[in-house]
Design an enzyme around this catalytic site. Structure first.
Site, PDB file in Angstrom:
ATOM      1  N   ARG A   1     -62.568 -24.776 -23.534  1.00 29.00           N
ATOM      2  CA  ARG A   1     -62.763 -23.333 -23.687  1.00 29.00           C
ATOM      3  C   ARG A   1     -61.453 -22.607 -24.027  1.00 29.00           C
ATOM      4  O   ARG A   1     -61.438 -21.761 -24.939  1.00 29.00           O
ATOM      5  CB  ARG A   1     -63.397 -22.738 -22.425  1.00 29.00           C
ATOM      6  CG  ARG A   1     -64.861 -23.110 -22.232  1.00 29.00           C
ATOM      7  CD  ARG A   1     -65.388 -22.584 -20.909  1.00 29.00           C
ATOM      8  NE  ARG A   1     -64.617 -23.107 -19.788  1.00 29.00           N
ATOM      9  CZ  ARG A   1     -64.680 -22.630 -18.543  1.00 29.00           C
ATOM     10  NH1 ARG A   1     -65.469 -21.603 -18.270  1.00 29.00           N
ATOM     11  NH2 ARG A   1     -63.964 -23.164 -17.581  1.00 29.00           N
TER      12      ARG A   1
ATOM     13  N   ASN B   1     -69.193 -22.316 -20.666  1.00 30.27           N
ATOM     14  CA  ASN B   1     -69.815 -23.593 -20.314  1.00 30.27           C
ATOM     15  C   ASN B   1     -71.271 -23.352 -19.947  1.00 30.27           C
ATOM     16  O   ASN B   1     -71.595 -22.351 -19.299  1.00 30.27           O
ATOM     17  CB  ASN B   1     -69.128 -24.221 -19.097  1.00 30.27           C
ATOM     18  CG  ASN B   1     -67.803 -24.869 -19.424  1.00 30.27           C
ATOM     19  OD1 ASN B   1     -67.514 -25.146 -20.583  1.00 30.27           O
ATOM     20  ND2 ASN B   1     -66.997 -25.103 -18.403  1.00 30.27           N
TER      21      ASN B   1
END
Length: 795
Positions: free
Chosen positions: A21, A39
């Site tokens: 990320r 996520n």
């Protein structure tokens, strides 16, 4: 300015817990993309919007993720534009069935190591540091998605400084879910076992279970300065239990014979080799000649134990570490704590799992207290729990087609659970593997998951650990398993775990070995499987282990047993596996009958005349028959007087290989052998044998070995000749075939494998690489069988 548009990206694979990320965030800013990343239970979701050209650049950048990440698939579709102010990382979603991948534990990265040793850095000397590039993952995770509150770090609240790092896009700890420091993270504790009773530790437990986190809160008798005390204990020659990523290890001074022998005596481990942890590559090179490939493996994020040929000229007490073996298992530090210890000592460490032989690695203080009281002198632990225990991986290298390749012998810490097999329409299932070196292989929706190495299922604790790991995988991926695959063996422990289940399939042990090789190497043509191992239940109820199986992708669920070794008797059944001198006797009885009485061999002098006659009567009953090459290794080892009773699985064969390798070195050095002589070695040194139909007779070989023993030929020469004979047998059976697949535990023997590759150099030979050739790969073959059974076309 180009036309604006928006795309939704769904990314699967190893994309959680590996800095993915933060990586997405950075490339979004670089390309001027607005939106967000998060996520979810499938992996990572991205909403990205901007100019088409910028989005195309963003899409290309996605294909170069952090080194620890492994993208399985990127899918995208155009979606409506939304209003966003820049790009952000949003809170994870638990939105549907889980298909994200559990990340692997990763060795300490170079950047963290630099900080660990930098006196100006706030994490200087901090033993539990990590970042998005390294640290615990699998061992810490409770559930997916990979967020802090689903890990063993949930109870440790980040301090303000760590929070700032977590929220800083330019930090290596940007959205690192296990981020911590000395102020807010787990801490080290040290206790001497001799003081435990006086400090009322046993009163604290009183039969109750306490996690390490809770125990460290409850107990106030720890010794101050834990690292300093641990170092001093090692310098005094004491045995230390140290908590690692996936469990506790027992360590001591690797140059101190007295300490090593004390550890052997306390752990009841007479001869089984220990691994050696070295400070760095430079220290490792003083104990083994390492290739560039081997150095790279030792220094990799996997950080496995690497099996190498030891240098006899070093100052290591090799007879204490790896008695009579030519190989040594070397591992480098892979946690901050390991590095901190080595910053204070100048000797290697014996490094072995803290467990009772054959049982799972111990992951908490309670386990040490219950199982290893009196084994270690002191314990160095920390107050973060290990949720999922995992062993160190074991690998070696082998040269094939001119390329030095890594081969995995024990697949555990550092390796991902996801493996690549083609999927068919079959529903979810669980392949249970074998009894020894067990793994399981699970299909859940669009994933094939291979468990880490779980040991041998010979004890209640081992079976319990197997079942807990199975439950972990089922829970993590929310699977509902309805179909199960078992080995043919009627007494394997897993059968008790699925009583009263209707959809159960069985597959013959050696066929599963072959299919594991076929699956790993994507073989789609006819192939001859050479499957040599110690024990496998045959379709006729006998013990197999010297098998040549042909496979045709047009009939993928079938095999043909084209050749196999002739039977011999296991004198006393399973007891003969431990007392392998009985196997040596059986080979003599098979080869000479009553004529054994005329022989003058050291092995026969190990028994009284009465015992020999009783064993001969027992042999005549032919009660337990076996054709295993693994047991043939054991029997020849006993005939040569190399090993008469095994202390650990595979000892007799490993010693026979070491004797053979030493003889080979002498041959190559004294004869100044050319390449041509090396390649023809097995032909010129092979003992006689014959093949009658499908049966391979070892009797001429055993008789020739006995002649050599009586004629004074060295045991090393005989051991080398035996290896060469096996290679020649393989060459003869394989002559009509173009493609050969090697599998089974006997091919952990590097010399046998290398000789086999030499005699088959004009054929396509397939070896295992990331799937173990031993029983650790059985579950993969079982899983592939299920996929084939449900209509999958063989690659």
């Amino acid at each position: 300015m180009g036309q604006k548009c928006a795309y939704a990206f769904h990314i699967t694979g190893v994309v959680q817990g590996v800095g993915f990320r933060p990586f997405v965030y950075k490339i979004a800013l670089k390309n001027g993309i607005a939106g967000y990343v998060l996520n979810n239970t499938q992996g990572v979701f991205i909403h990205a919007q901007g100019d088409r050209e910028a989005l195309e650049c963003f899409r290309k950048d996605l294909e170069n993720p952090p080194s620890a990440a492994k993208i399985a698939q990127i899918s995208s579709k155009e979606v409506p534009i939304q209003e966003f102010q820049g790009f952000s990382i949003q809170k994870s979603l638990q939105d549907s069935n889980i298909s994200a991948t559990i990340p692997a534990d990763i060795a300490l990265c170079a950047e963290c190591l630099q900080e660990l040793r930098d006196t100006r850095n706030r994490r200087f000397g901090y033993a539990l540091m990590s970042c998005t590039h390294c640290g615990g993952r699998y061992s810490l995770i409770r559930a997916l998605p990979y967020d802090r509150n689903y890990t063993a770090m949930a109870d440790f609240t980040m301090c303000e400084t760590c929070k700032a790092e977590y929220n800083n896009p330019n930090s290596r700890r940007f959205h690192s879910e296990i981020n911590c420091c000395l102020d807010c993270g787990p801490k080290l504790f040290f206790i001497e076992t001799k003081n435990m009773e006086s400090q009322n530790i046993f009163t604290i437990f009183q039969g109750k279970y306490f996690s390490d986190k809770d125990f460290c809160k409850k107990f106030n008798g720890f010794t101050p300065n834990p690292l300093k005390n641990a170092v001093e204990a090692l310098k005094r020659g004491e045995i230390l239990a140290i908590k690692g990523i996936g469990g506790y290890a027992l360590v001591c001074n690797g140059l101190d014979s007295k300490s090593i022998q004390t550890l052997r005596n306390r752990k009841n481990r007479a001869r089984k080799p220990f691994a050696l942890m070295c400070k760095d590559i430079k220290m490792a090179e003083s104990y083994a000649a390492l290739s560039d490939q081997q150095k790279a493996i030792l220094s990799s994020p996997i950080a496995p134990i690497l099996l190498v040929d030891s240098l006899k000229t070093s100052d290591l007490p090799l007879d204490d570490i790896a008695p009579n073996l030519s190989t040594l298992g070397i591992i480098l530090p892979y946690t901050p704590l390991h590095y901190l210890l080595f910053d204070c000592i100048d000797f290697p460490l014996i490094f072995t799992s803290a467990n009772i032989s054959g049982e799972p690695i111990i992951k908490d203080f309670v386990g040490i207290l219950e199982n290893l009281e009196g084994v270690c002198d002191s314990i160095l632990l920390y107050n973060r729990d290990i949720l999922n225990s995992i062993d160190d991986s074991l690998v070696r290298t082998l040269t094939h087609n001119g390329i030095e390749q890594m081969q995995v012998l024990r697949r555990a810490r550092g390796f991902l659970n996801d493996i690549t097999l083609p999927l068919s329409g079959v529903g979810d299932f669980l392949a249970f593997g074998a009894q020894q070196k067990v793994t399981f292989c699970m299909k859940i929706r669009d994933k094939i998951l291979l468990s880490p190495h779980l040991g041998d299922l010979d004890t209640i604790a081992s079976v319990d650990n197997f079942d807990k790991t199975r439950a972990l995988f089922t829970r993590q991926y929310q699977g509902e398993i309805q179909k199960f695959v078992l080995d043919l063996h009627p007494h394997y422990a897993q059968r008790k775990l699925i009583q009263n289940v209707e959809s159960v399939y069985t597959i013959q042990h050696h066929f599963a070995h072959l299919l594991s090789n076929i699956a790993e190497n994507h073989i789609a043509h006819k192939v001859l499987g050479v499957i040599f191992d110690g024990t496998g239940y045959g379709s006729d109820g006998k013990i197999w282990g010297g098998e040549f199986l042909s496979w045709n992708p047009k009939l993928p669920l079938e095999y043909r047993r084209v050749a196999y070794f002739d039977d011999f008797v296991l004198l006393g059944g399973e007891r003969a596996v431990r007392e392998n001198k009985r196997l040596g006797l059986a080979l003599l009885f098979e080869s000479f009958g009553a004529g054994y009485r005329e022989l003058d061999l050291p092995l026969l002098r190990e028994f009284s005349r009465e015992y020999l006659e009783n064993f001969y009567i027992l042999w005549n009953r032919k009660q337990v028959l076996c054709n295993s090459v693994g047991r043939l290794f054991d029997g020849v080892s006993a005939l040569c007087g190399i090993c008469l009773n095994v202390d650990y699985e595979g000892e007799a064969g490993m010693l026979l290989e070491s004797f053979a390798k030493n003889a080979l070195k002498v041959f190559l050095n004294t004869q100044k052998a050319s390449n041509l002589e090396w390649q023809s070695l097995s032909n010129t040194r092979s003992y006689p044998f014959y093949i009658n139909g499908e049966k391979i007779s070892y009797l001429p070989m055993v008789r020739a070995i006995c002649r050599d023993l009586q004629g004074g030929v060295s045991t090393g020469e005989i051991a080398l000749n035996f290896h060469c004979t096996l290679a020649q047998i393989i060459a003869k059976v394989a002559k009509p075939y173009a493609h050969i697949a090697l599998s089974g535990g006997c091919f952990q023997n590097a010399l046998l494998t290398q000789l086999t590759l030499e005699v088959l150099k004009d054929k396509q030979v397939y070896l295992h690489k990331e799937i173990p050739c031993n029983d650790g790969g059985i579950s993969v073959g079982q899983a592939y069988y299920m996929l084939l059974k449900n209509g999958l076309q063989a690659f």
